[in-house]
Scaffold this active site. Structure first.
Site, PDB file in Angstrom:
ATOM      1  CG  PHE A 170      -0.323  -6.080   4.165  1.00 55.70           C
ATOM      2  CD1 PHE A 170      -0.771  -5.401   5.277  1.00 55.70           C
ATOM      3  CD2 PHE A 170      -1.247  -6.815   3.427  1.00 55.70           C
ATOM      4  CE1 PHE A 170      -2.105  -5.444   5.659  1.00 55.70           C
ATOM      5  CE2 PHE A 170      -2.587  -6.864   3.803  1.00 55.70           C
ATOM      6  CZ  PHE A 170      -3.011  -6.178   4.922  1.00 55.70           C
TER       7      PHE A 170
ATOM      8  CE  LYS B 270      -5.475   4.128   2.904  1.00 53.54           C
ATOM      9  NZ  LYS B 270      -4.493   5.187   3.267  1.00 53.54           N
TER      10      LYS B 270
ATOM     11  CG  HIS C  72      -6.363   0.715   1.799  1.00 53.73           C
ATOM     12  ND1 HIS C  72      -5.471   1.451   1.050  1.00 53.73           N
ATOM     13  CD2 HIS C  72      -5.605  -0.012   2.674  1.00 53.73           C
ATOM     14  CE1 HIS C  72      -4.247   1.188   1.445  1.00 53.73           C
ATOM     15  NE2 HIS C  72      -4.307   0.299   2.440  1.00 53.73           N
TER      16      HIS C  72
ATOM     17  CG  HIS D  52      -1.813   3.830   6.108  1.00 49.39           C
ATOM     18  ND1 HIS D  52      -1.801   3.741   4.727  1.00 49.39           N
ATOM     19  CD2 HIS D  52      -1.967   2.557   6.556  1.00 49.39           C
ATOM     20  CE1 HIS D  52      -1.937   2.484   4.365  1.00 49.39           C
ATOM     21  NE2 HIS D  52      -2.043   1.734   5.460  1.00 49.39           N
TER      22      HIS D  52
ATOM     23  CB  CYS E 142      -0.952  -0.021   1.198  1.00 49.53           C
ATOM     24  SG  CYS E 142      -1.942  -1.522   1.234  1.00 49.53           S
TER      25      CYS E 142
ATOM     26  CD  GLU F   1      -1.288   7.112  10.191  1.00 49.52           C
ATOM     27  OE1 GLU F   1      -0.870   7.949   9.361  1.00 49.52           O
ATOM     28  OE2 GLU F   1      -2.209   6.299   9.942  1.00 49.52           O
TER      29      GLU F   1
END
Length: 417
Positions: free
Chosen positions: A403, A337, A342, A305, A165, A316
């Site tokens: 990831f 998002k 996403h 994110h 991502c 985060e």
């Protein structure tokens, strides 16, 4: 060696909430959700039955029949967004030195639908390997920038970054560095993804990564909310034209912003989960600030994110508190998002665009769908909940993580001569 300055002179977007930059921005500031039931395939046997699909775009009128046979959706999305960005930049393609124009693109997965359909066809056949001759060149993740370069004759650096991502944010950082070091004058950069397929949905469901809020898909993506239960899969593309400042100035280009820094780090912790204390996220934001020559107190807005996962959102925000201290309370923090879902490898690009447009318009888009306060999140932070907020944004940060522990961070600044 003095590094060259890098500016943004063109933008393009194809997203679940808007099929061009104007539509995308209007949807962002008005808090429009892209979540809806999946239309691409029968979801009866799937745990998650919704996503953020591209809507109301006629690809058959944009591409001819022969082109569509050769292009996976992720490449189609890339071409649409890059065409808009190049047009927006007003580059004179007949006069520029095309050997100094490159394409650096991001894709976390690539042609997943093509791969899925070809393997299904083989499995349903008699064992004879009769594959489409376009199977491999449609599927491979590096093909999107190849098509963009061939379409426009760009002969500079041309490749794809793959970091889950974080892919398109990494592409933008690479593009920044190529121009900074004087290797290119212009680079088309961004990312695209088209993973709303049976394989994509089934795979992410198997990981327990997706929201299963099937009864209310429009509100399922709810970053920072105590009832969040996973991310909502999105698709689309974002494209930015990055240009060396003097090159842009000489041709009288419109300049949206300056890309002043990029940071990268690794969590070195887990294949999918973030470090609970956000150690890698702390590092990437510090790296980005240092790379840009800025201080924490210079930052006005952070597009997080913020995927709407139970672990990721908390980690985060902890990291933001650690890096920015008391100043964190003065920053407009948001997650777009909540509206787009996403977009995996395309997330960094479309969120960078949102950050740039926040600076240009003096508005920070909201984090929508927030209803229940999470006791694990610092209540003093301004998470721009449910409604856009007007404010002057001179410096905007955009975070993107993937990831494998891949972290990327971008910093944009209003241009000062």
């Amino acid at each position: 060696m003095e590094l060259k300055r890098v500016v943004v002179t063109g933008l393009g977007a194809l997203t679940p909430i808007g099929n061009n930059i104007e539509e995308y921005w209007n949807a962002l500031v008005n808090g429009k959700s892209g979540g809806a039931p999946i239309t691409y395939f029968d979801t009866e046997n799937f745990k998650t039955k919704f996503a953020c699909e591209i809507k109301n775009f006629d690809f058959k009128s944009y591409f001819d029949r022969k082109e569509i046979r050769k292009l996976d959706k992720f490449s189609q999305y890339a071409i649409v967004a890059s065409d808009e960005a190049i047009k927006d930049s007003a580059l004179d393609l007949e006069r520029i030195d095309k050997q100094r124009v490159g394409v650096i693109w991001g894709a976390g997965i690539g042609g997943l639908e093509t791969f899925q359909e070809e393997v299904k066809n083989f499995a349903n056949g008699n064992g004879t390997p009769r594959f489409n001759p376009f199977f491999i060149p449609k599927m491979i993740a590096d093909i999107a920038p190849g098509h963009i370069s061939m379409r426009n004759g760009f002969m500079g650096p041309n490749y794809t970054t793959v970091s889950a991502c974080a892919s398109s944010a990494n592409a933008l950082i690479d593009a920044l560095n190529y121009i900074r070091l004087g290797y290119s004058d212009v680079i088309i950069s961004g990312g695209s993804e088209a993973a709303i397929t049976q394989a994509g949905m089934g795979g992410f469901n198997a990981m327990h990564a997706l929201s299963t809020r099937n009864d209310e898909p429009a509100t399922a993506s709810r970053p920072f909310d105590a009832t969040r239960d996973g991310f909502v899969l999105g698709e689309g593309a974002g494209a930015l034209v990055l240009e060396e400042y003097e090159h842009a100035k000489a041709r009288g280009a419109k300049i949206y912003a300056e890309l002043v820094g990029g940071g990268m780090s690794s969590d070195a912790y887990h294949i999918t989960a973030p470090h609970p204390e956000g150690i890698g996220v702390i590092a990437v934001m510090k790296n980005c600030l240092q790379n840009a020559g800025l201080q924490p107190q210079d930052v006005d807005a952070i597009n997080t994110h913020g995927t709407s996962t139970p672990l990721g959102d908390v980690a985060e925000l902890k990291a933001i508190g650690e890096v920015f201290g008391e100043h964190a309370k003065s920053i407009n923090i948001n997650s777009t998002k909540s509206m787009t879902g996403h977009l995996l490898g395309a997330a960094g690009a479309i969120e960078a665009i949102a950050s740039i447009l926040s600076m240009e318009n003096g508005v920070v888009p909201p984090t929508i769908n927030h209803e229940v306060v999470d006791e694990n999140i610092d209540a003093s932070l301004n998470l721009t909940l449910n409604k856009a907020q007007e404010r002057e944004v001179n410096v905007a940060m955009s975070n993107t993580f993937g990831f494998g522990g891949h972290n990327a961070c971008l910093l944009f600044k209003k241009l000062k001569e």
